[in-house]
Structure formats: C-alpha cells, structure tokens
Scaffold this active site. Structure first.
Site, PDB file in Angstrom:
ATOM      1  CB  CYS A   1      33.051 -17.687  31.011  1.00 30.54           C
ATOM      2  SG  CYS A   1      32.674 -19.459  30.854  1.00 30.54           S
TER       3      CYS A   1
ATOM      4  CE  LYS B   1      30.843 -15.059  33.582  1.00 31.73           C
ATOM      5  NZ  LYS B   1      31.131 -16.347  34.291  1.00 31.73           N
TER       6      LYS B   1
ATOM      7  CD  GLU C   1      34.583 -17.550  34.653  1.00 27.85           C
ATOM      8  OE1 GLU C   1      34.469 -18.496  33.855  1.00 27.85           O
ATOM      9  OE2 GLU C   1      33.599 -16.891  35.066  1.00 27.85           O
TER      10      GLU C   1
END
EC number: 6.3.5.1
Lengths: 537, 537
Positions: free
Chosen positions: B152, B116, B44
């Site tokens: 994530c 994200k 990330e």
C-alpha cells in the site's frame, strides 16, 4: 560565576484563545520582572494552548498565532519589559508544515526560535502526525549565562538536542506534560539524568489546568547538575517559581497519592466547565457513591451552589437512596431538585410492551431526558457519574443519566478508587474541621443500579476489588488471557471479565460511526477497532 | 519470456477474526488454483483484518495471528495447494514491536516475509503510531518470474522499497486503500508511475467491504509497464481477477459517480451490521429525505424486511410526513410501526416547565428513547439518519433519533448530496423497471425538523447548496475566513456558518470526555480539541 534569576511561570492556558493566552504572558512576565527575574519561562505552546490537535493543520490558525506572537513581543516592550528574556511556546512553520516551537522574546522582537525535535506519537500524543520535527539545537544567553532550550519530549528520548548542547549553564525545558499517577518521580528522575548528561541544572516548567480530557498538574521544578531537586512548585495551581541559578530554591511537600488524584479530577472538571463557557453543572443524584463523589468533585471545582443535583426516584428506589441524595445535596450546598420518573415511565410502558433489560434501560433513559431538558432550559453542563469499571464492562445503559453529557469526571477512575477517593475526601474534611461532603451510607452500602427489585451490582459482576484488578491487567496493561491465568486469577472470573469488556468495546462508542466517503471526514474518533472479532484465546 | 498466472483475490476480511480470515484465504486460494494461477495475492493484513488500530499493541493478539499464519500455511499444503504461491498480509514483529507484514506461503511453510516501509500517519491512518517500519525490500520467484512485493503506502511515497527493486518482472502490491470519492484514478495513475519507474507491470490488490467507519471499495487492477490499465476488478464485491503476466486481462466499466458513492454507503452499513453480529436495523421514519435515503440504503444493504421503520408523529407532524413515511416503508418492504409521541411528551411537560428549544429537543429525545427501547426488546441495531450538513452546523438535537445508535450512514454525506443520491437511486430503479424506493415528495418538499409549527431548516440555516459549499471549504479543506471571503462568499453567510460550526464542534462529541488520571486511559477519542476558543479572525 554568573547567576541569572529564572522565573518558572506555571500557567493555565486555553487551546485556541491566543488573545487571552497572550494577556496571561504579559501579566506573568510583569510578575516575574517584579520578582527581579532575568528570564521567565512559560509552558509548552503557551500562546496556542496545548494540545491543539488538528487545529495545527489550519493555516488561518497558524497565521493568527504568529500575529499574536509578534504583538506579544511588542506589547512586552511597551510594558517596559523589553529587558526581560521571555521564553514562550507557540506554533511555528517549517516547509509549510506546523512545528511545536519555543520562542525567545526580548527587546520587543522575536530573538530566537526552536522547533521541538522529538514528537511523541503514543498514548494521548499525536504530535508526529501534525508537526514537522526541528533539526537544530538552541542556546540563548541571559545575564551572561548560556542556557540550552528544549521542549518536553526532547528530554524523554535519549540523544537528540540535549546531547548537542555544549557547556550550558542550565537546560530550560518547556513542558505540557499531562498528569499521570506517580509521574512526578519519573519526571524528576529523568531531569536528573539529563542534568548529569549536560553537567548543568535542569529547569522544568510545566503547564497546569484541565484541557479536554487531559489534566496538566504543574509541579514545575529545578534539579541541580548532581540531580538534587533544588526547587519545586505546587501541583494544580498557577504559580511563579523563582530560582537563582546555582542556589537552592523554595520547595513544597508532595501531595498524598489520593489527594493528588482527587485534585486532578477537580482540576479537569473545573477547566472543562470554565473553558467551554459554562458556570454550572447538572447531574443525577441517585444516593449511590458514583454520583455522590462526582457531585463532591463538582462542588470543589466550581462551588456547591453551581451544582444542580436532580434526584429522579423510581418505584425501585429505596428510601435510603432518596435520603442519601438529599443529604449529599445539603452537605455540598447544591441546588437540589426531585423529579420522580414514574409518570413518564408509565407513559412509555403504556404504549410499548417492555420487560427485562429493555424495561430497566427505559427508566435510566427517562432520567437522561429529564437532565437534558433541565440543561437545555437553564444552561447547565450535564456531567456523567459513570465510573471506569462499569464503562469497561458495559454495566451501564447507553444514553442513561450516568453516561450522557459533556464530561465524565470518573470515566478513568475504577470503582475501587471511587470508594478510596470518597473516604479520602471525607477524612480531609474531618481533618479540617469541616462537614464531610459524602454521606457515610453512600460509601458503605452495596452498590445497586436500583432498576429492578433487590438488584445489586454483584449479581452481574465479580466483586469490584477483584474486577478492578483484572481490568487493570487486561485493559490498562493489555495483558492477554494467558498472562492473566499465569498471575493466578480464577479462569471463570477472567473469562467473564474478558467477555464483558470485549462486548462493551463498541457499546462505549455511543456516538454513531459513519462511513468515510469523501476525501476528508470529520476526523476519526477512536483508536481501537469498533468491529473486531478478536477474542482472547 | 516467463508468464506466470496471477490471481488477485479481492476479499472482505473482518478485523480480529483470524479464524474466518484464514478460512477465506484457503477458499480463495482453492479458487485461484482452479483457475490455473501460479500466485494468488490477498489484500493488506488479510489474516488480522485491517485497520487493526491499537489491537496491534496487544501481544496476545500478535501471538494468535502468528499461530493462524502457520496453521494457514500447513492447511494450504494439506489442501493440496502447496505448489501455489500465496501472498497474504498479517501482523509481524520486529524488535518487540508490531509490523504490517506481507508473507509468502508456499509448500506448507512461511517462505518469506516483508515489513511495510512507509507507515501512513495522516487522515484515517495511524500506522506510524502502532507499527515499526521495515527496512528491506522483498523479491520472490514465481514460475520463473521475479516479482517485487510491497504494501500500500510503499507506492504512495517516492523512493523507498520500490526504488530498491532491480529487474523485476512485476511489482505486486497488497492494499487496504479506503474508498474516497474519485480515488480510483489517483490509484491507477500512481501505479502507472511506479510501473514506469520499475519498468514492470504493477499488480494492485485491494481490500473490499465495510470496516467500522471505513469503506474499502476493491477495484483491484493491473497496469502494464507503459502505464496502460490491463485488467480491472469491480468495486464493492469480492472478486477473483485472473491475469497472465504480459497479457491484457478482463476489464469492467467504471461506475457512475453517484452510484459509486451510493454503493460505498451500502457497503459500509452492510459490513457494520454483519460484522457486529446484527441482522436487522431500526430507525425513525419522519417522512423527510434523510430518513428515507437511510432506509433505502439499509434495504439495499440487508434487505427491506430486516429494516424496522418507526414513524413517531407529534402534534407538529404534517399529514404528508406521516403519509410519506408509510409510503416509503411500503416501497422498501420494511417492518413499519407507528408510535405517536404525544403521551410521553405530555408526561414530561406536565412535570417539567419547558418551552422554546428545550421543548423542541424533548420531542426529539422521546423518539430516541422509543427507538432504543425497541432495539433493546428486539435486538435491532439503531441507525442514525443525521447528515453531515446538520452535524457540522449543530442543527440537530443531541441524543435525538437522528444521532443516536451505532452507525450513521449519512454522517459524511452533505445535504446536497443526500438529494442527489435519492434521485440517483430512484432513477436507477426506473432504469431497471423497479418501483423507486423514495417517495417523490420526500425529495421535493422543503426540509423541516417539524418540532414547532411551520418550522423549516432555512429559518436557521443558509440554503443548503450554499451552506454545503461553505462547509466544504471550511471543514473539508480547512480554509480560513480570509480564503472564504476571497472566494466571493457573502461575509454574513461565512460568519454565520463559521459560528455554527465552531459552536457545534464540541456538540458533536456526544460521548462524555473524562480526565486521564492513570497511566493508560481508554484511548483518546478525537483529534480536534473539544475546548478551543479559536475563532476565525
């Protein structure tokens, strides 16, 4: 038309002290009733204090606050105030998660609850992190009038609960709105916009007092449906503003901008000292402007006799510095001490071979040890006179007398403003026929750390007027190097200041970091990365 | 069936260092290509480093990261790696707000971007505060296979982008998942659940290395569609894990729990020292267990010859303390110094009339001044050996040698675990035929601050085994007094510990607070209120 009388109870709460906050609600509800009010409105999260941060996540705290709420409802009725509508803030719960709640107490019971919809999550606010948002609007009836009830951020966002209200006679807002320079106008203009939307007056009740690093300035007000300001409460004091719906109310003139900042600093320090159980403060007095202004603020906050000023001259201290420190202490009535640092500095230097910055820093840290020893012995809160310009550029010794202690009144005040506030405070004294607290020479002489012969700040920094302008753009407004150059700043100055600030970024984090290895650590202490190699291109 | 070869590039990035991070992407992409990979996946926010906190809000930083991204795409093609699919993380932008982005680089260009969706806003995470959430899923094609890409937290929340993916051959996840005790199992079980949902293997690439107070442990892995772990990378080292879709891959055995924590501490310190540009550390060696373990960790992190250990005996220091400090230094190969504090303490005491706690604290602070002077003179990073039990209870002097400095390796390690880790480290040495670094008597003797004659910690605190249990429940798990009593703890102990912790709450915030008076301050440094009168009922 129905015309209830509404009392805006602008009070100073303390985070966690549900007992004292509840007692304050009862006392001010009594005052409101005596003034003939039908409704008394308190600030956001009255019973819990505000902001409560991660205390919200502690179930035992939520239980304690809820018990205090129910006891307050009963106690109000027992006090003969059951007929008064009382709007207080507290912590609620929704699906096992905390909410930021407004509650209507009347007739000895909890009559209605409202959970704040918009949870601010920017700047100093972390509410989205800790609270669950509310979904429903609340309208209450008081003396035949229909009132909408919302909390603070709910009126800062378009849409939301305000847009769901229909035909209310007034909109009541419980606030915990921290002081920011020039924010008063922003608040009244915003309230005027919501008044226009709902076609009803807006009653804005704000918290007052210092709470940790925030200052709440009060300044509660009412705007009419047409956006006209109808009533205002003073800033920085507890106050009951009584207003009859539809009528003009009392108004106070706005403060001078310098006075407003100065009183914010006094309020912040006074709250921190009192709420942490101290009665006195100790600080080093160098004869310079930062410690002089800090001492003057402390004297205004808790009384000059509760200020311990310690002069800690070294071989580099000038006579005028010592004289100015003594003069200041006398003017504010401080408990003045002189502790020369030479014997301790000599003891360290006899054992450690130091020169340059290491030798300069040693002197500064010996002073910090003296202050902490006096604090330990006598129970004073040590306060730090460091200003924002020097903290931002790292022009300070870590763990020196300018940066240790529990509270730094000037941490968010740049050097240019330090001088402006000192001048304002002295002029204010002259206007009132009093002795100006700050020696004139502390204001006019070139600033110096006096850690080596002939040292002045401008050996190491651009002139403060220029430095503070660059800092404002770079730190406050997050502008980049390109934007700074486009504004016409000298590239050499820009590069110097950016390098200083970037280097100082981790220096300001004096409390050691430690790794997070278990599921929950003590909480994260900062927002900006400590380790960052990002440099403005 | 199509079988692309996927390389999981578990690398250590540095926040803000887009140039170095980009160079790492190129180097590891080369290694992946050499290993025959069709796709290489990085952690990330690869280019920016992670977590970037409020750096995200700086437009010039976003511009710099975007320029580095485009340069990286071009450079990869120039390196002859245009045919390799490269998934990197960076910062994106949506409606003028930053996003946490994954980018597919291929053929010299940015081929696809994914923002994200789920932005964690709890514990150490502040992402909802700084990022704008993404709305769309991303599927990419590599060597004929269809791969879903998420970041994530997207797999930690039910629903969301994973549920929008259809018929993918694998789900690729870029992670910056901080180390927590026992989290490895949680991650693989979670990945197994998502694998089951999508009917496809999950490729989990994690960041490795210390970044400020976070430790990223790596431990990247692949689980099959049936939830079986197919491949694993080691923890705490950079690593390239190469896996052919649908095949079993290489696996490493899990670490012993004590070793895992110990290596997390070493990784955290090593990263902090290196990323902040230091090469050496300095700390006080008292002969006690905290400084001994801290020194051993430092020696493992940066080499014993880069550790400056300073013994600073007082008149209350026992002979065994001095011997143990010297013995430890010798065992780890530290640069050992002895600086008795008596002359400096005498100089302060000759001038200030001190006794009791004020006199004890003076000794502790004189040591801190010596360490800072050595640091200033020689450029070492001062590290603080204070442990979590003493920080939580306030059983420490503010600004002493145990709490000053830039990094505190044991800040999140309670005393019971300090002993456990010391024993593990010594046993580990014995297992490898090496000299145990920590003197046995530092482990076995009763802990003492040695600030007055005969003092031991248990004069002031409950036995550590009991204290640490209560702290775990009260601090880590936010249980209240009622819950603690229901667990059967002695009410007297509970009340003692709660009083100590509540009192210490503000003591831990050594960096002075200051009021917020301008529109933007330097950022809020904490989560828990400093001033709170809440006491467990």
């Amino acid at each position: 038309m129905v015309r209830p009388r509404i009392a805006l109870a602008q009070i100073d709460t303390c985070v966690g002290d549900v007992t004292q906050n509840s007692a304050a609600v009862r006392a001010w509800a009594r005052r409101a009733a005596d003034a003939g009010a039908d409704l008394v409105v308190f600030p956001e999260m009255t019973l819990t204090g505000y902001p409560i941060e991660d205390l919200a996540l502690r179930a035992s705290f939520r239980r304690g606050a809820e018990a205090a709420l129910l006891e307050t409802a009963t106690a109000l009725a027992d006090d003969g105030l059951g007929g008064l509508a009382v709007l207080v803030g507290t912590i609620g719960e929704r699906d096992g998660r905390p909410t930021n709640q407004a509650v209507l107490l009347r007739g000895g019971v909890v009559e209605a609850r409202y959970d704040k919809h918009h949870l601010p999550n920017y700047g100093v606010f972390d509410e989205f992190r800790i609270f669950s948002p509310g979904q429903d609007p609340l309208e209450i009836e008081v003396a035949g009038a229909r009132l909408g009830v919302v909390i603070c951020e709910d009126i800062w966002q378009d849409g939301g609960p305000v847009s769901q209200l229909r035909d209310v006679d007034a909109l009541v807002v419980l606030n915990g709105s921290p002081f920011e320079e020039g924010k008063g106008h922003v608040r009244t203009e915003l309230a005027a916009r919501r008044a226009h939307e709902t076609g009803a007056p807006v009653v804005y009740v704000n918290l007052v007092g210092g709470q940790d690093d925030l200052v709440f300035d009060g300044g509660s007000f009412v705007v009419g449906a047409d956006g006209t300001v109808l009533a205002t409460a003073p800033q920085f004091v507890e106050h009951l503003l009584v207003w009859d719906l539809g009528e003009p109310g009392p108004q106070v003139p706005p403060l001078d901008p310098d006075e407003e900042i100065y009183r914010a600093l006094v309020t912040g320090l006074a709250g921190y000292v009192r709420k942490n159980g101290f009665r006195s403060v100790a600080l080093g007095l160098s004869g310079g402007i930062d410690s002089a202004l800090t001492a003057a603020i402390a004297a205004d906050a808790i009384g000059g006799t509760n200020v311990v000023g310690v002069s800690m001259p070294s071989v580099h201290s000038s006579e005028h510095s010592k004289d100015d420190a003594a003069d200041l202490a006398k003017r504010i009535g401080a408990d003045y001490r002189v502790q020369p640092i030479k014997p301790m500095v000599d003891a360290f230097e006899a054992q450690l071979d130091l020169d340059g910055v290491a030798a300069e820093n040693l002197q500064a840290r010996v002073r910090a040890v003296i202050l902490m020893a006096i604090s330990n012995r006598e129970g004073h809160l040590v306060i730090a006179p460091g200003n924002k310009s020097e903290l931002a550029t790292g022009y300070a010794t870590i763990y020196d007398a300018g940066s240790i202690g529990g509270f730094a009144p000037l941490k968010d005040v740049d050097k240019s403003r330090v001088w402006a506030l000192a001048r304002w405070r002295n002029n204010h004294a002259v206007d009132r026929g009093e002795l100006p607290p700050i020696p004139e020479s502390s204001i006019t002489k070139p600033p110096s750390a006096e850690l080596r012969p002939g040292q002045v700040d401008q050996d190491s920094l651009p002139p403060y007027a220029l430095l503070d302008e660059v800092l404002d753009a770079y730190v406050e407004h997050a502008e980049g190097r390109a934007e700074l150059l486009a504004r016409g700043f000298d590239p050499a100055v820009v590069d110097q200041v950016l390098a200083l600030v970037d280097r100082a970024e981790w220096k300001r984090r004096q409390y050691p970091l430690g790794p997070k290895v278990t599921a929950l650590a003590f909480g994260r202490d900062r927002r900006l990365p400590v380790t960052s190699r990002w440099r403005e291109p």
